[in-house]
Motif scaffolding. Structure first.
Motif, short mmCIF file in Angstrom:
data_model
loop_
_atom_site.label_atom_id
_atom_site.label_comp_id
_atom_site.label_asym_id
_atom_site.label_seq_id
_atom_site.Cartn_x
_atom_site.Cartn_y
_atom_site.Cartn_z
N THR A 64 19.12 3.75 2.74
CA THR A 64 17.86 4.30 2.27
C THR A 64 18.11 5.49 1.35
OG1 THR A 64 16.58 3.53 4.18
CG2 THR A 64 15.70 5.41 2.95
N GLN A 65 19.01 6.38 1.74
CA GLN A 65 19.32 7.53 0.91
C GLN A 65 19.95 7.09 -0.41
OE1 GLN A 65 21.41 10.70 2.87
NE2 GLN A 65 19.97 10.79 4.58
N GLN A 123 17.22 8.75 7.44
CA GLN A 123 18.58 9.15 7.78
C GLN A 123 19.64 8.11 7.45
OE1 GLN A 123 19.22 9.77 11.95
NE2 GLN A 123 18.41 7.78 12.56
N ASP A 124 19.28 6.82 7.36
CA ASP A 124 20.32 5.81 7.15
C ASP A 124 20.84 5.87 5.72
OD1 ASP A 124 18.87 3.15 5.71
OD2 ASP A 124 17.54 4.52 6.76
N ALA A 125 22.12 5.59 5.58
CA ALA A 125 22.79 5.72 4.28
C ALA A 125 22.21 4.81 3.20
CB ALA A 125 24.29 5.46 4.45
#
Length: 412
Positions: A249-250, A245-247
């Motif tokens: 990682t995405q 969910q963390d930005a």
């Protein structure tokens, strides 16, 4: 298409500390940027022994996104590079850990070793070499933790096997390819597999059919975003934290979609999906992301949407289609990654035990290493007890939803 080169920060090599030479002639150096090592790094990563997670392009994407301090360990003998350990420094609870770059989302880690060193270092890294690595890290880290390392891989013993190790709580599962698709299927009950495939196909054809999608360049990002949404639902239902969910990682996963080279049989991340036709036109009930380096293919992650056609087991059907296709593309090993799940065991005759290697550097690092080994052993004992682990999963699921799946905790 040539692999995209990710820019890395260049620092003055002359300012970097250099460790003393080990008793056996091994020189250990440490670098805090990737660029000075690029040529030799890319040369070492060509060996099939090396995990995709230690390839230069994969690491560069994580480094440029997360920007943790680096501690890149190079060992050399007579001026020839013997190994590179690409590490980053992560501080938690006041403890500085030197870990493989991007290890939180890695399925298998090997480090990088020259073919010559793999052949000659039968006893692995010596005590003096390990001491030099610790010396090189002094002042930067309290301990080195190398997670998810197989002590043997692709028929060769890892030089890291000589280090203090504790078995990781998660095993990995693989399906070796035996030439023809039918021969591979015989490893996992070909008759039952074909019967299930026909049943799944019949269900979907009755509803209008389906198509197997390998995302084109203009489809990759949208399909990855769909995975994030599908997986978030599954994590919430299972009462588990969403590790995607963390930005940052995405962001890094989106960057990995661009890193590929047909010439080297390299794809950092490739999106695959099952898309329905007819009654549910355009609906995507299953998504998977594959990585490939040489003849080794890893399923990095997968998700399903059970709101439609759950009776057709779309996730399992997608694996059949991917594996069947890869047989035509000279792959030798399909890796389902870490995490003991029923569907993986149903596909895989090969189970790989991985270890966490822990090398204390400072005084506080010795205490942290003791705690790290104890925590890992406790998790391994819980997962080895199927009744206890099943109970924990059910309790997690009940926190989220009464009918939630309980097979989502792959890397905890």
């Amino acid at each position: 298409m040539q692999a995209q080169k990710v820019q890395t920060q260049k620092l003055d090599i002359a300012a970097m500390p250099v460790a003393a030479e080990a008793d056996d002639g091994m020189r250990v150096d440490i670098f805090d940027s990737m660029a000075p090592l690029e040529a030799e790094w890319r040369a070492l990563e060509r060996d099939d022994f090396t995990s995709l997670h230690q390839s230069y392009d994969w690491c560069a994407a994580w480094v440029e996104t997360f920007r943790y301090p680096l501690a890149l360990i190079r060992g050399s003998v007579d001026g020839r590079t013997a190994f590179i350990l690409p590490l980053e420094i992560i501080r938690t609870h006041g403890i500085r850990r030197a870990e493989f770059i991007g290890a939180r989302h890695s399925n298998i880690n090997t480090g990088l070793f020259s073919g010559e060193f793999l052949e000659t270092a039968e006893s692995g890294l010596s005590a003096s070499q390990q001491a030099e690595i610790a010396q090189a890290l002094r002042g930067r880290a309290d301990l080195m933790v190398l997670r998810n390392v197989p002590l043997e891989w692709r028929g060769r013993k890892s030089p890291l096997a000589a280090m203090p190790a504790v078995e990781n709580q998660n095993h990995a599962f693989q399906l070796p390819f035996l030439g023809a698709f039918e021969a591979t299927l015989k490893q996992v009950n070909a008759k039952r597999r074909r019967k299930k495939f026909k049943h799944q196909t019949r269900i979907l054809n009755d509803k209008g059919g389906y198509e197997y999608v390998i995302a084109a360049p203009d489809q990759r990002d949208a399909l990855l975003d769909l995975f994030f949404r599908q997986k978030a639902v599954r994590f919430e239902a299972a009462g588990l934290p969403d590790v995607f969910q963390d930005a940052p990682t995405q962001t890094v996963l989106h960057r990995l979609l661009e890193l590929r080279s047909e010439e080297r049989s390299y794809a950092a991340l490739e999106m695959h999906a099952l898309r329905l036709k007819g009654e549910h036109e355009g609906h995507i009930p299953a998504v998977a992301a594959l990585s490939r380096k040489g003849d080794h293919v890893i399923c990095q992650f997968a998700s399903i949407d059970e709101t439609l056609v759950p009776e057709a087991s779309p996730g399992e059907l997608l694996f059949w289609l991917m594996i069947e296709r890869l047989h035509r593309e000279d792959a030798a090993l399909f890796d389902f990654g870490i995490g003991d799940q029923t569907y993986k065991r149903s596909w895989c005759p090969m189970e790989t035990t991985q270890h966490d290697l822990i090398l204390p550097v400072s005084g506080v690092g010795h205490a942290a290493a003791f705690a790290q080994r104890g925590m890992t052993r406790t998790k391994a004992a819980i997962k080895a007890n199927r009744q206890l682990y099943g109970l924990i999963q059910r309790l997690r699921a009940r926190r989220g939803s009464s009918d939630a799946p309980v097979e989502e905790a792959e890397k905890d």
